[in-house]
Design a protein around this motif. Structure first.
Motif, mmCIF file in Angstrom:
data_model
loop_
_atom_site.group_PDB
_atom_site.id
_atom_site.type_symbol
_atom_site.label_atom_id
_atom_site.label_comp_id
_atom_site.label_asym_id
_atom_site.label_seq_id
_atom_site.Cartn_x
_atom_site.Cartn_y
_atom_site.Cartn_z
ATOM 1 N N UNK A 91 -5.006 5.647 -14.617
ATOM 2 C CA UNK A 91 -3.717 5.408 -14.117
ATOM 3 C C UNK A 91 -3.102 6.555 -13.078
ATOM 4 N N UNK A 92 -3.708 7.744 -13.426
ATOM 5 C CA UNK A 92 -3.209 9.009 -12.519
ATOM 6 C C UNK A 92 -3.862 8.717 -11.131
ATOM 7 N N UNK A 93 -5.115 8.388 -10.928
ATOM 8 C CA UNK A 93 -5.746 7.846 -9.791
ATOM 9 C C UNK A 93 -5.128 6.621 -9.017
ATOM 10 N N UNK A 94 -4.708 5.543 -9.839
ATOM 11 C CA UNK A 94 -4.032 4.427 -9.164
ATOM 12 C C UNK A 94 -2.594 5.085 -8.691
ATOM 13 N N UNK A 95 -1.947 6.010 -9.275
ATOM 14 C CA UNK A 95 -0.554 6.553 -8.956
ATOM 15 C C UNK A 95 -0.943 7.216 -7.701
ATOM 16 N N UNK A 96 -1.908 7.999 -7.603
ATOM 17 C CA UNK A 96 -2.308 8.860 -6.313
ATOM 18 C C UNK A 96 -2.374 8.040 -5.140
ATOM 19 N N UNK A 97 -3.196 6.813 -5.437
ATOM 20 C CA UNK A 97 -3.496 6.142 -4.280
ATOM 21 C C UNK A 97 -2.345 5.132 -3.795
ATOM 22 N N UNK A 98 -1.527 4.986 -4.801
ATOM 23 C CA UNK A 98 -0.287 4.083 -4.498
ATOM 24 C C UNK A 98 0.662 5.064 -3.540
ATOM 25 N N UNK A 99 0.790 6.348 -3.981
ATOM 26 C CA UNK A 99 1.524 7.284 -3.274
ATOM 27 C C UNK A 99 1.152 7.370 -1.784
ATOM 28 N N UNK A 100 -0.145 7.452 -1.643
ATOM 29 C CA UNK A 100 -0.934 7.404 -0.480
ATOM 30 C C UNK A 100 -0.869 6.186 0.441
ATOM 31 N N UNK A 101 -0.749 5.143 -0.154
ATOM 32 C CA UNK A 101 -0.542 3.774 0.407
ATOM 33 C C UNK A 101 0.879 3.907 0.840
ATOM 34 N N UNK A 102 2.131 4.332 0.064
ATOM 35 C CA UNK A 102 3.456 4.309 0.698
ATOM 36 C C UNK A 102 3.549 5.359 1.916
ATOM 37 N N UNK A 103 2.803 6.295 2.001
ATOM 38 C CA UNK A 103 2.846 7.113 3.011
ATOM 39 C C UNK A 103 2.075 6.636 4.332
ATOM 40 N N UNK A 104 1.009 5.710 4.083
ATOM 41 C CA UNK A 104 0.488 4.932 5.167
ATOM 42 C C UNK A 104 1.452 3.900 5.825
ATOM 43 N N UNK A 105 2.226 3.269 4.640
ATOM 44 C CA UNK A 105 3.277 2.241 5.384
ATOM 45 C C UNK A 105 4.198 3.127 6.238
ATOM 46 N N UNK A 106 4.626 4.158 5.691
ATOM 47 C CA UNK A 106 5.793 5.130 6.348
ATOM 48 C C UNK A 106 5.196 5.610 7.790
#
Length: 767
Positions: A91-106
């Motif tokens: 879950x920690x890894x998925x949360x980190x990847x999700x944060x990276x993904x949001x920043x990619x979108x931004x």
């Protein structure tokens, strides 16, 4: 098939089509394998649970669990137990990847680079859309509401993709959605039966025709209306709808501001390969931020409409060899006091009071902003030669002192700069070596996440972590160039953007960019591009030496000095950063590491395709084996009757694959009459067909005598009189029928027998 099963399949088709319509948003299509796999997994889980347990609420829970399992398998990175069961680390890894993904979108412009964080969001989003559509259309039996998540998905490329949402993609989503709506109108299916045997009324036909006409009109009419181009499904924000402000003060921990993909600048130019539009240059560095210098008031006489002074450091010879270009710029959503311009500008035709600084050629408004402005720029296209850059003399003392000033830096910054440029023979080679180090040889990667430390050690942290966005790359190269006594500053502006038609471009806030400018006497301020090509594309040709640069010591290209760990910011993970900074020192990957590094998205997609291709044949073979195995369990007359029914069912299944179908109420005798058209009288196939019909009628009714059945003379006997039938009897009849059918039907029946699939669907058909 039950109504809910049909609705679930159409819901999955609509979800998959909507997800596929997002393809233009990403550079590559690898993410679609996982995304469509998530849609299939969610739909399949719902079908299975509802078919077995008849519990709709339980199906939703299982679908959510299955979606989580897909994400764990694809993105867990070896943190899950046996690869499936998530752990806290998962879950920690998925949360980190999700944060990276949001920043990619931004931060990324469309189409974005298919980074792992963005791929996680796309796959998870596809699964959630499929879950929502299935929930509304099947579980809650409100198919109209299923249009909401579909519309939400379609709105993303509609608003962001340059081509809007394609007509074919729209139709691909619209058709299954209309079928879902039709399936919800229970009152429609009444009255006399149609060709398919399913009752329908004039109201049903009218509704279907209306839906078809509406779908065609939605695609065709906008393209035919004057004033609308070939992209009828595109949201276009007008002037003032989106306002972006690019901060001219660069904090090494922050990005360049708003990351909307809405168009904020459009321009038309006669320059074949446009350079970035520069807003402002920042030349004062305090260890944490870059900011424009405050050189005092600008005389009001320095109006851009009257022409700008020659670019600092640009010699007459280089200026005369440069090409004069013209660019027309329209600001649609940028509110800035600095004016975006190609560099170096010669003259700007614009309304209002706009003044320029002589040492930087930054153009600033005297009480003016860029919002809604339209202006034309005459500028130079400067393409210096390698010889001009190599032969550049030293900068004037004022320039040298001002643009090489630095605060106290961690040792890793200066030592790495010296290592990287150890083999260079002149300032140009040192600058080119620095650019090459950041773009290719140093192991750096463009990332949407800034280094962990945003203070005075930010550059050192960036050199250790080797990951960041354009602010980090531009700042690090400018700082390292200054440490090598090369005058440097950081420019802030926009990448050239997307070419919408020949010579016309659009820029969004996602194109905001920073790059270093280095000073070479005779050429002036010269753009270099250390940010990797995934973000910026090809670097300027003049920054790539034709004469090879002598190699630096082997360790300098990628590895910092031993003092790097000591110079890293306090609290940083020395082990991880040193491993990242020194690829040569990393341990040899284990077999498990190689296993985890495999492209599991593609592997899963390939497995799904193989399973889909093999399922019809495997399931049909399984049905046939079970059918004949049941015959062997009986004895005597029961065995004969069982073999008759098994043979007749086998015959019906196999000729069904050849395109011969009958309503359920058709008697065996009527079916045999149809099949007799494919057999010659007196042939083995005709004899076997007669035997099969006699056996099944004898098993069901039992009688005696000869009764003609169309072209088949049937000697009616009991099942025990016909004896035990086997599959070879059926084969003879099927081969005769197949000989009279089209070739493509024969191949389909051979490669994709659908008996098993039909049995599975019939098992769910409980209406």
């Amino acid at each position: 098939m039950t109504r809910s099963a049909r609705a679930a399949l159409w819901a999955a088709a609509a979800s998959a089509a909507a997800v596929a319509g997002m393809r233009p948003l990403v550079v590559s299509s690898g993410w679609m394998v996982g995304a469509l796999g998530a849609v299939c997994a969610v739909a399949g889980a719902g079908l299975l649970v509802r078919g077995l347990l008849h519990r709709r609420a339980v199906a939703v829970v299982v679908q959510a669990v299955v979606l989580l399992g897909v994400l764990v398998v694809l993105f867990g990175g070896g943190t899950a137990l046996v690869g499936v069961v998530p752990t806290p680390a998962t879950f920690e890894r998925l949360a980190t990847l999700a944060t990276d993904g949001v920043q990619v979108i931004q931060r990324y412009s469309v189409p974005a680079v298919d980074l792992r964080g963005l791929r996680l969001l796309l796959v998870a989003g596809a699964g959630l859309v499929a879950l929502a559509v299935d929930l509304f259309a099947v579980t809650l039996r409100r198919p109209a509401l299923a249009g909401l998540p579909l519309l939400a998905v379609m709105a993303v490329p509609l608003a962001l993709a340059p081509g809007g949402y394609g007509a074919l993609a729209f139709v691909a989503v619209g058709i299954p959605y209309l079928v879902l709506l039709a399936g919800g109108r229970t009152a429609v299916w009444r009255s006399a039966p149609g060709r398919s045997g399913r009752p329908r009324t004039v109201a049903g036909v009218t509704a279907g025709a209306t839906a078809a006409v509406a779908l065609v009109a939605a695609v065709a009419v906008p393209a035919a209306v004057p004033g609308l181009d070939e992209r009828p499904l595109t949201i276009d924000t007008g002037p003032g709808d989106t306002i972006a402000v690019i901060n001219p003060i660069l904090n090494l921990k922050a990005s360049l501001g708003a990351r909307s993909s809405a168009t904020i600048v459009t321009y038309e130019t006669d320059e074949p390969d446009p350079s970035p539009l520069r807003i402002v240059t920042a030349d004062v560095f305090d260890g944490e931020t870059w900011a424009p210098s405050t050189g005092g008031d600008i005389p009001r006489s320095q109006r851009v409409q009257d022409g700008l002074t020659p670019a600092p450091g640009l010699s007459d010879a280089v200026r005369d060899s440069s090409v004069v270009r013209s660019t027309s710029i329209s600001i649609r959503g940028l509110d800035q006091t600095y004016l975006p311009l190609p560099y170096p500008a010669l003259r700007v035709d614009i309304a209002g009071e706009w003044l320029y600084e002589t040492d930087s050629l930054n153009v600033v408004g005297d009480g003016e902003t860029t919002r809604g402005r339209q202006y034309a720029v005459t500028h130079l296209e400067v393409q210096p030669t390698e010889g001009e850059l190599r032969s550049a003399s030293g900068a004037p003392e004022e320039v040298q002192n001002r643009y090489t000033e630095l605060p106290e830096l961690p040792a890793i910054v200066t030592e790495t700069a010296q290592q990287v440029t150890a083999g260079a023979r002149d300032p140009y080679e040192r600058a080119a070596a620095l650019q090459r180090y950041f773009r290719s040889s140093g192991g750096f990667a463009y990332s949407t996440t800034a280094p962990n430390d945003g203070g005075t050690n930010a550059v050192a942290t960036f050199l250790a972590e080797k990951s960041g966005f354009c602010v980090q790359f531009a700042s690090a190269m400018a700082v390292m160039a200054r440490s090598l006594d090369i005058p440097a500053r950081v420019a802030i502006g926009f990448l050239p953007g997307e070419e919408t038609s020949p010579g016309r471009y659009r820029i969004s806030a996602q194109d905001a960019h920073a790059w270093p400018e280095l000073y070479f006497e005779g050429v002036g301020w010269t753009r270099f591009e250390p940010t990797p090509a995934t973000r910026t594309g090809q670097s300027p040709a003049y920054t790539q030496p034709l004469q090879p640069i002598p190699s630096a010591p082997a360790a300098s290209a990628n590895a910092p000095l031993p003092s790097a760990a000591a110079s890293a910011p306090a609290g940083s993970a020395t082990t991880s950063t040193s491993a990242t900074a020194d690829p040569a020192a990393q341990a040899e990957p284990t077999g498990w590491d190689r296993f985890l590094a495999l492209p599991w998205g593609w592997v899963l997609g390939a497995l799904l395709l193989v399973v889909a291709a093999l399922t019809p044949r495997v399931s049909s073979s399984w049905v046939s084996r079970r059918r004949w195995a049941g015959v062997g369990d009986a004895a005597g007359s029961a065995e004969a009757a069982g073999s008759a029914e098994a043979a007749w069912e086998e015959l019906e299944d196999r000729v069904h694959d050849l395109g011969l179908r009958w309503p359920a109420s058709t008697t065996p005798r009527r079916r045999a009459a149809t099949l007799s058209e494919f057999t010659e009288p007196g042939s083995p196939a005709a004899d076997e067909l007669s035997r099969l019909l006699a056996a099944v009628e004898g098993a069901r009714f039992g009688s005696g005598g000869h009764v003609p059945a169309g072209g088949v003379m049937v000697e009616q006997r009991t099942a025990s009189q016909t004896g035990r039938l086997v599959r070879s009897h059926v084969d003879v009849v099927v081969e005769a029928v197949a000989a009279g059918r089209p070739r493509w039907l024969r191949w389909r029946a051979r490669l994709l027998p659908m008996a098993g699939v039909r049995r599975a669907l019939d098992w769910w058909d409980r209406d």
